[in-house]
Design a protein around this motif. Sequence first.
Motif, PDB file in Angstrom:
ATOM      1  N   GLU A  38       0.839  -1.206   0.000  1.00  0.00           N
ATOM      2  CA  GLU A  38       0.000   0.000   0.000  1.00  0.00           C
ATOM      3  C   GLU A  38       0.871   1.252   0.000  1.00  0.00           C
ATOM      4  OE1 GLU A  38      -4.032  -1.316   2.429  1.00  0.00           O
ATOM      5  OE2 GLU A  38      -2.503  -0.160   3.462  1.00  0.00           O
ATOM      6  N   GLY A  39       1.937   1.235   0.794  1.00  0.00           N
ATOM      7  CA  GLY A  39       2.831   2.384   0.856  1.00  0.00           C
ATOM      8  C   GLY A  39       3.427   2.723  -0.494  1.00  0.00           C
ATOM      9  N   LEU A  40       3.862   1.700  -1.209  1.00  0.00           N
ATOM     10  CA  LEU A  40       4.431   1.911  -2.541  1.00  0.00           C
ATOM     11  C   LEU A  40       3.371   2.447  -3.491  1.00  0.00           C
ATOM     12  CD1 LEU A  40       6.925   1.655  -4.340  1.00  0.00           C
ATOM     13  CD2 LEU A  40       6.279  -0.715  -4.765  1.00  0.00           C
ATOM     14  N   ASP A  41       2.189   1.857  -3.472  1.00  0.00           N
ATOM     15  CA  ASP A  41       1.104   2.297  -4.338  1.00  0.00           C
ATOM     16  C   ASP A  41       0.706   3.741  -4.034  1.00  0.00           C
ATOM     17  OD1 ASP A  41      -1.078   2.178  -6.208  1.00  0.00           O
ATOM     18  OD2 ASP A  41      -2.428   1.748  -4.534  1.00  0.00           O
ATOM     19  N   PHE A  42       0.490   4.055  -2.757  1.00  0.00           N
ATOM     20  CA  PHE A  42       0.064   5.408  -2.390  1.00  0.00           C
ATOM     21  C   PHE A  42       1.187   6.424  -2.602  1.00  0.00           C
ATOM     22  CE2 PHE A  42      -3.154   3.575   0.891  1.00  0.00           C
ATOM     23  CZ  PHE A  42      -3.945   3.108  -0.144  1.00  0.00           C
ATOM     24  N   GLY A  43       2.425   6.010  -2.431  1.00  0.00           N
ATOM     25  CA  GLY A  43       3.543   6.899  -2.714  1.00  0.00           C
ATOM     26  C   GLY A  43       3.590   7.294  -4.180  1.00  0.00           C
ATOM     27  N   ARG A  44       3.213   6.356  -5.025  1.00  0.00           N
ATOM     28  CA  ARG A  44       3.208   6.616  -6.471  1.00  0.00           C
ATOM     29  C   ARG A  44       1.977   7.380  -6.935  1.00  0.00           C
ATOM     30  NH1 ARG A  44       4.891   0.422  -7.949  1.00  0.00           N
ATOM     31  NH2 ARG A  44       7.140   0.755  -8.122  1.00  0.00           N
ATOM     32  N   THR A  75       8.941  10.288  -7.813  1.00  0.00           N
ATOM     33  CA  THR A  75       8.928  10.239  -6.347  1.00  0.00           C
ATOM     34  C   THR A  75      10.303  10.369  -5.708  1.00  0.00           C
ATOM     35  OG1 THR A  75       8.947   7.816  -6.486  1.00  0.00           O
ATOM     36  CG2 THR A  75       6.800   8.880  -6.226  1.00  0.00           C
ATOM     37  N   ARG A  76      11.352  10.462  -6.493  1.00  0.00           N
ATOM     38  CA  ARG A  76      12.710  10.438  -5.919  1.00  0.00           C
ATOM     39  C   ARG A  76      13.015  11.615  -4.999  1.00  0.00           C
ATOM     40  NH1 ARG A  76      15.335  10.808 -11.496  1.00  0.00           N
ATOM     41  NH2 ARG A  76      15.259   8.587 -11.078  1.00  0.00           N
ATOM     42  N   ASP A  77      12.356  12.750  -5.206  1.00  0.00           N
ATOM     43  CA  ASP A  77      12.635  13.913  -4.368  1.00  0.00           C
ATOM     44  C   ASP A  77      11.707  14.033  -3.157  1.00  0.00           C
ATOM     45  OD1 ASP A  77      14.747  14.732  -5.990  1.00  0.00           O
ATOM     46  OD2 ASP A  77      13.412  15.818  -7.333  1.00  0.00           O
ATOM     47  N   THR A  78      10.779  13.096  -3.006  1.00  0.00           N
ATOM     48  CA  THR A  78       9.887  13.105  -1.845  1.00  0.00           C
ATOM     49  C   THR A  78      10.675  12.684  -0.617  1.00  0.00           C
ATOM     50  OG1 THR A  78       8.016  12.490  -3.254  1.00  0.00           O
ATOM     51  CG2 THR A  78       7.752  12.175  -0.871  1.00  0.00           C
ATOM     52  N   PRO A  79      10.740  13.524   0.421  1.00  0.00           N
ATOM     53  CA  PRO A  79      11.479  13.135   1.626  1.00  0.00           C
ATOM     54  C   PRO A  79      10.830  11.933   2.310  1.00  0.00           C
ATOM     55  CG  PRO A  79      10.976  15.489   1.640  1.00  0.00           C
ATOM     56  CD  PRO A  79      10.207  14.879   0.509  1.00  0.00           C
TER      57      PRO A  79
END
Length: 130
Positions: A38-44, A75-79
């Motif tokens: 879920e974290g990966l999906d919602f992060g994307r 997403t690479r710049d998301t802290p």
Amino acid sequence: MLPKRVLLVEDNADNRFIYSAMLRHAGYEVILASNGHEGLDFGRTRAPHLVLMDISLPGLDGLEVTRQLKAEEATRDTPIIALTAHALPADRLRALEAGCDAYLAKPISPPAVLAEVRRLIGPPVAEGVS
């Protein structure tokens, strides 16, 4: 103006409740994920301004989720802040090597989490003209 979004990836229901209540009370929008997938999906898909990432998650662990998010252009710049009970120096190093921008060892007081969120993304609402 819309509030800044924080993705909280945490499998422990009590921790999800405590940290999400604190963040919402401070004015942030909170997206909850209870496992790594879920974290990966919602992060994307939900464009969070910051991710609070538990490291020990069922399925896909937080280090792998972090590596995948940091490998993608969108997403690479998301802290990403690691929240973990793994408190040894080697654990901290692994989290930072995976791409975490900060590391907080549990137990962590909610004010300390909020201070780190504010340090990385600022106040809950972007200042300026709406």
